[in-house]
Design a protein around this motif. Structure first.
Motif, PDB file in Angstrom:
ATOM      1  N   UNK A  66       0.761  -1.335  -0.138  1.00  0.00           N
ATOM      2  CA  UNK A  66      -0.020  -0.034  -0.212  1.00  0.00           C
ATOM      3  C   UNK A  66       0.794   1.441  -0.003  1.00  0.00           C
ATOM      4  N   UNK A  67       1.883   1.079   0.631  1.00  0.00           N
ATOM      5  CA  UNK A  67       2.874   2.507   0.815  1.00  0.00           C
ATOM      6  C   UNK A  67       3.366   2.587  -0.344  1.00  0.00           C
ATOM      7  N   UNK A  68       3.933   1.523  -1.164  1.00  0.00           N
ATOM      8  CA  UNK A  68       4.606   1.569  -2.497  1.00  0.00           C
ATOM      9  C   UNK A  68       3.415   2.385  -3.413  1.00  0.00           C
ATOM     10  N   UNK A 119       1.413  -2.910  13.180  1.00  0.00           N
ATOM     11  CA  UNK A 119       1.360  -1.555  13.448  1.00  0.00           C
ATOM     12  C   UNK A 119       2.523  -0.692  12.938  1.00  0.00           C
ATOM     13  N   UNK A 120       3.525  -1.036  13.109  1.00  0.00           N
ATOM     14  CA  UNK A 120       4.924  -0.305  12.502  1.00  0.00           C
ATOM     15  C   UNK A 120       4.690  -0.343  11.004  1.00  0.00           C
ATOM     16  N   UNK A 121       4.449  -1.153  10.480  1.00  0.00           N
ATOM     17  CA  UNK A 121       4.339  -1.345   8.918  1.00  0.00           C
ATOM     18  C   UNK A 121       3.244  -0.521   8.439  1.00  0.00           C
ATOM     19  N   UNK A 122       2.360  -0.372   9.286  1.00  0.00           N
ATOM     20  CA  UNK A 122       1.116   0.442   9.004  1.00  0.00           C
ATOM     21  C   UNK A 122       1.289   1.913   8.879  1.00  0.00           C
ATOM     22  N   UNK A 123       2.435   2.380   9.605  1.00  0.00           N
ATOM     23  CA  UNK A 123       2.775   3.630   9.970  1.00  0.00           C
ATOM     24  C   UNK A 123       3.262   4.436   8.648  1.00  0.00           C
ATOM     25  N   UNK A 124       4.221   3.506   7.564  1.00  0.00           N
ATOM     26  CA  UNK A 124       4.452   4.292   6.475  1.00  0.00           C
ATOM     27  C   UNK A 124       3.297   4.758   5.609  1.00  0.00           C
ATOM     28  N   UNK A 125       2.230   3.736   5.077  1.00  0.00           N
ATOM     29  CA  UNK A 125       1.309   4.379   4.294  1.00  0.00           C
ATOM     30  C   UNK A 125       0.529   5.745   4.983  1.00  0.00           C
ATOM     31  N   UNK A 126       0.267   5.576   6.386  1.00  0.00           N
ATOM     32  CA  UNK A 126      -0.299   6.584   7.055  1.00  0.00           C
ATOM     33  C   UNK A 126       0.139   7.540   7.390  1.00  0.00           C
ATOM     34  N   UNK A 127       1.566   7.410   7.652  1.00  0.00           N
ATOM     35  CA  UNK A 127       2.741   8.620   7.631  1.00  0.00           C
ATOM     36  C   UNK A 127       2.557   9.379   6.229  1.00  0.00           C
ATOM     37  N   UNK A 128       2.739   8.696   5.011  1.00  0.00           N
ATOM     38  CA  UNK A 128       2.590   9.231   3.910  1.00  0.00           C
ATOM     39  C   UNK A 128       1.446  10.243   3.660  1.00  0.00           C
ATOM     40  N   UNK A 129       0.146   9.570   3.896  1.00  0.00           N
ATOM     41  CA  UNK A 129      -1.005  10.483   3.893  1.00  0.00           C
ATOM     42  C   UNK A 129      -1.100  11.606   4.903  1.00  0.00           C
ATOM     43  N   UNK A 130      -0.579  11.584   6.104  1.00  0.00           N
ATOM     44  CA  UNK A 130      -0.598  12.336   6.885  1.00  0.00           C
ATOM     45  C   UNK A 130       0.308  13.907   6.364  1.00  0.00           C
ATOM     46  N   UNK A 131       1.456  13.224   6.067  1.00  0.00           N
ATOM     47  CA  UNK A 131       2.537  14.390   5.297  1.00  0.00           C
ATOM     48  C   UNK A 131       1.878  14.896   4.313  1.00  0.00           C
TER      49      UNK A 131
END
Length: 193
Positions: A66-68, A119-131
């Protein structure tokens, strides 16, 4: 471990995802996956301690994919914020509708108390959306305030559209129009006052 079957860990994850798509997590067994991959029934245990370990690895992989997808969409979008938010929304909904069973697994797994790696893996896509939301605020395209709150509303919108399509309530060919309408409403509703 590689060999005649290539990377067995990847082969198990691919087989698990296919089985998940066809019958859900309750019908998955390590023995069946080993049979499908063409190895002994003990082979999966070299990579996953149990079925839950395999499902957790699949959820982690899902968040990475999802992040990719989001990163690729943003990298290819026009520079304007409206184009970038549309690209991210489209990428998310396409991922969620193309991988409905995987997304269900990702979110149900993420909230288990012992699912720290997920939860750590989920931080990447959600972090991208937050940014992306912070970017919109800094450019004056979105109202000031907690980006997490704006993100929850955006996520609820995206997940809602995906759920309607995945539940056969809305036809998939309406997806592009729904994303455009959702993006317009999101941008209008969160415009600085």
């Amino acid at each position: 471990m590689t060999g005649p079957h290539g990377n067995l860990r990847t082969a198990f994850l691919d087989a698990a995802e296919r089985a998940l798509r066809e019958g859900g997590p309750d019908r998955l067994t390590l023995r069946d996956l080993a049979r499908e991959v063409g190895v002994t029934h003990a082979a999966p245990r070299r990579h996953f301690s149990n079925l839950q370990g395999l499902l957790d690895a699949l959820a982690e992989t899902g968040f990475a994919r999802l992040h990719t997808a989001l990163h690729t969409a943003l990298a290819g979008a026009d520079r304007g914020f409206a184009a970038r938010i549309r690209a991210a929304m489209t990428a998310y909904i396409r991922f969620a509708t193309d991988n409905a069973a995987l997304v269900d697994l990702m979110y149900t797994s993420k909230h288990r108390p012992d699912a720290t790696r997920i939860a750590v893996a989920a931080q990447a896509p959600f972090g991208l959306m937050n940014e992306l939301i912070i970017e919109g605020q800094e450019q004056g395209e979105l109202q000031a305030g907690a980006p997490e709150q704006i993100g929850i509303v955006l996520f609820a919108t995206l997940q809602g559209i995906a759920s309607l399509i995945n539940g056969n309530i809305v036809k998939p060919d309406l997806l592009d129009g729904l994303v455009d309408a959702a993006a317009d409403q999101f941008l209008r509703g969160n415009r600085p006052r």
